[in-house]
Design an enzyme around this catalytic site. Structure first.
Site, PDB file in Angstrom:
ATOM      1  N   ARG A 124     -13.066   1.906  -5.353  1.00 60.80           N
ATOM      2  CA  ARG A 124     -12.783   2.194  -3.938  1.00 60.80           C
ATOM      3  C   ARG A 124     -12.501   3.681  -3.726  1.00 60.80           C
ATOM      4  NH1 ARG A 124      -8.959  -2.958  -2.084  1.00 60.80           N
ATOM      5  NH2 ARG A 124     -10.377  -4.592  -2.810  1.00 60.80           N
ATOM      6  N   ASP A 166      -5.322   2.946   2.510  1.00 60.25           N
ATOM      7  CA  ASP A 166      -6.175   1.943   3.150  1.00 60.25           C
ATOM      8  C   ASP A 166      -6.228   2.201   4.648  1.00 60.25           C
ATOM      9  OD1 ASP A 166      -6.566   0.808   0.714  1.00 60.25           O
ATOM     10  OD2 ASP A 166      -5.658  -1.135   1.182  1.00 60.25           O
ATOM     11  N   ASP A 206      -1.364  -2.149  -4.498  1.00 63.28           N
ATOM     12  CA  ASP A 206      -2.642  -2.284  -3.787  1.00 63.28           C
ATOM     13  C   ASP A 206      -3.173  -0.895  -3.464  1.00 63.28           C
ATOM     14  OD1 ASP A 206      -4.828  -3.442  -2.593  1.00 63.28           O
ATOM     15  OD2 ASP A 206      -3.717  -4.560  -1.088  1.00 63.28           O
ATOM     16  N   ASP A 215       0.848  -1.184   0.000  1.00 66.96           N
ATOM     17  CA  ASP A 215       0.000   0.000   0.000  1.00 66.96           C
ATOM     18  C   ASP A 215       0.891   1.245   0.000  1.00 66.96           C
ATOM     19  OD1 ASP A 215      -2.344  -1.534   0.228  1.00 66.96           O
ATOM     20  OD2 ASP A 215      -2.241  -1.519   2.423  1.00 66.96           O
TER      21      ASP A 215
END
Length: 460
Positions: free
Chosen positions: A352, A299, A295, A272
Site C-alpha cells: 500500500r 489512510d 493498521d 491507524d
C-alpha cells in the site's frame, strides 16, 4: 499473514493512452474555433535517443466543448507514447485531440498533456507553430467586438456588509514546501497565524486538537495514548525537535478541513496513525516517521480530497497508505480522493504505497522504494494513478493493476528509475495533473529522499 494480491494481465482490448499511425488520424474538431490560447512546453526528462515532453494548454478565448492542438517539430523528433490526449503524427506535424473527459475547456482554463518522444541526440528544440482549433497560440486574445463594455452604473459594494469576525485569526500564507493537491481548493494553511500551544500529555493533546478554534499545536517529548483523537479544522500539529512522538494512538480527521501534521514520530498505534475520512479536505501530512503500527500509517477514504502526503518515512510496518476503503463506495468517492504522494521513503515496508481506489488523478512522484517486500503501488477500481520519477530498489513488484478482489484501475508510469527491481504493470489513461511541480532527476531520488525524508529535517 501477508495480504493476498492479484495481478491482472491486460488483454489487447484494454484502453490505451495513445493511438499512433503512419498517417494523421482523423480527430473531431471543436464546435467553434478558439479566439486565444497559450501553450507552455517543457522537457521533463531527456536521455540518449529519448525525452519526455510536457504541454499545458490554456484557453484564453470562449469556452470550448472539444479541442485539437497541433504543432510542428523542426529536428526530426517523433512522438512514441503519450497521455491525456489522442495523438498522431504525420511528417513533422503532430495532432493532439482531447481525450473526451478533458474536452471542455472554459475561458482561462488549462489542461495538461504529455508524451515520450525520440530525438537524434544532436538537437531537441521546442516545437513551433502551436494552434488550438486552428487559432495560433500566441498568448493573446481576440475579443468579440460585439461584447458590450462594463455597465458604468454598477453600484459600489454595499457599505453595510459587516467586516470579517476579528476573533478568527487570519489563515496566514501557504507554508513553504507544500506541493500538489493540497494547494488547490483555497490552499492548506492549518492554524495559520493562531497562537502556539505546547502539549506534553495525552489529555492536553486531545483537548488541543479537538478545539473548534484555529490553533498551532507543538508536540513535545513522547505522548502515550490509545484509540483515535479527533482533529478539528484549522489545526497545525508540529513535532518540537527530532524526538516528538505520539505512541499508541492515532489522529482522526473526520469531515474537517485545513489540517497540517508535520515532524512527528508515530509508533505502536492501535488503529491507524492518521485517518482522513468523511469528505475531509485540504490536508498536508509532511516529514513524519511511521513504524510498527496496527493498521494504516496514512489512510484516506470516504470522499476526502485535496491532500498532499510528502517527505514521510515508513519502516518496520505492513500497511502503509490506503486510498479508498471499499470497492462499493463509488457514490462518495468518484470525483474525489485526489492525493499527491511525493518524496516519501518506503523503507522495507510491505504494501500500500499507496493502494488506490477511484481517485483520479492520483500523483505518485519522486518517492524512494527500498526493499519493499509486497508491492509498491496498486491501481484498482476505476482509479487513475500517475507513477512518475520514482526510484525503485530491490522491489520485485513496483506497481500493478488490481489487488486482492479489486479489479484494475488505470496506471501510467514514466521516468522511473529501477535498481534490481521488477518492471511494473501499466494500462489505461490518467487525468491531467493540474498543478505545477519540480521533478527531482529520478536517478538522484534515493539520495535526495534519504537525506530529506522523515522527522528532524525541517528545523521545527
Amino acid at each position: 499473514m501477508p495480504a493476498t494480491r492479484r495481478r491482472l494481465t491486460l488483454v489487447t482490448a484494454a484502453v490505451t493512452t495513445i493511438a499512433l499511425t503512419g498517417a494523421a488520424t482523423a480527430i473531431a474538431t471543436a464546435a467553434h474555433a478558439a479566439t486565444g490560447c497559450r501553450v507552455d512546453y517543457t522537457v521533463g526528462a531527456q536521455w540518449p535517443g529519448g525525452f519526455t515532453g510536457n504541454i499545458t494548454i490554456t484557453n484564453l478565448g470562449d469556452p470550448l466543448s472539444g479541442w485539437t492542438l497541433r504543432w510542428s517539430f523542426t529536428a526530426g523528433q517523433q512522438v512514441v507514447q503519450g497521455w491525456n490526449a489522442e495523438l498522431s503524427q504525420s511528417g513533422s506535424t503532430v495532432t493532439a485531440g482531447d481525450a473526451g473527459w478533458n474536452g471542455n475547456l472554459g475561458t482561462n482554463a488549462s489542461t495538461s498533456i504529455g508524451f515520450n518522444g525520440s530525438w537524434n541526440n544532436s538537437a531537441n528544440p521546442a516545437p513551433v507553430d502551436f494552434t488550438l482549433n486552428g487559432a495560433a497560440c500566441t498568448g493573446g486574445t481576440n475579443p468579440d467586438p460585439t461584447t458590450p463594455p462594463p455597465n458604468p452604473t454598477t453600484p459600489p459594494p454595499d457599505p453595510t456588509t459587516p467586516p470579517p469576525d476579528p476573533t478568527t485569526p487570519p489563515p496566514g500564507p501557504t507554508p513553504t514546501g507544500i506541493v500538489g493537491w493540497a494547494t488547490h481548493n483555497g490552499g492548506t494553511t492549518g492554524g495559520g497565524n493562531a497562537g502556539t500551544t505546547t502539549v506534553t500529555t495525552a489529555a492536553a493533546l486531545e483537548s488541543a486538537v479537538s478545539s473548534s478554534s484555529p490553533a498551532v499545536i507543538r508536540v513535545s517529548g513522547t505522548i502515550n495514548c490509545s484509540g483515535m483523537l479527533r482533529v478539528r479544522s484549522n489545526k497545525t500539529i508540529l513535532g518540537a525537535g527530532n524526538s516528538a512522538t505520539i505512541s499508541g494512538c492515532g489522529l482522526n480527521i473526520n469531515g474537517d478541513r485545513n489540517v497540517i501534521i508535520r515532524n512527528i514520530n508515530f509508533r505502536n498505534w492501535n488503529d491507524d496513525a492518521i485517518n482522513v475520512q468523511e469528505s475531509a479536505t485540504n490536508i498536508w501530512i509532511d516529514h513524519n516517521n511511521f513504524t510498527n503500527g496496527y493498521d494504516g500509517a496514512v489512510d484516506i477514504k470516504r470522499g476526502s480530497d485535496y491532500i498532499t502526503v510528502s517527505w514521510n518515512r515508513v519502516f518496520g510496518h505492513d500497511k502503509s497508505m490506503l486510498l479508498g476503503h471499499s470497492d462499493s463506495n463509488a457514490g462518495q468517492d468518484v470525483g474525489h480522493l485526489r492525493v499527491t504522494y511525493h518524496h516519501n521513503w518506503f523503507d522495507g515496508s510491505n504494501q500500500r504505497h499507496p493502494r488506490v481506489r477511484f481517485g483520479n488523478p492520483v500523483h505518485v512522484f519522486n518517492n524512494y522504494y527500498d526493499g519493499v517486500t509486497g508491492y509498491g503501488v496498486a491501481s484498482t477500481v476505476n482509479a487513475g494513478v500517475l507513477v512518475e520519477g520514482n526510484y525503485f530498489e530491490n522491489t520485485d513488484d513496483p506497481y500493478h493493476l488490481g489487488e486482492g478482489s479489486s479489479g484494475p484501475g488505470s496506471l501510467v508510469a514514466r521516468n522511473n528509475h529501477f535498481v534490481n527491481s521488477g518492471n511494473g504493470q501499466t494500462g489505461g489513461s490518467v487525468a491531467a495533473i493540474p498543478y505545477g511541480y519540480t521533478l527531482t532527476t529520478p536517478s538522484q531520488v534515493k539520495s535526495v529522499v534519504t537525506n530529506g525524508a522523515g522527522t528532524g529535517k525541517i528545523g521545527l
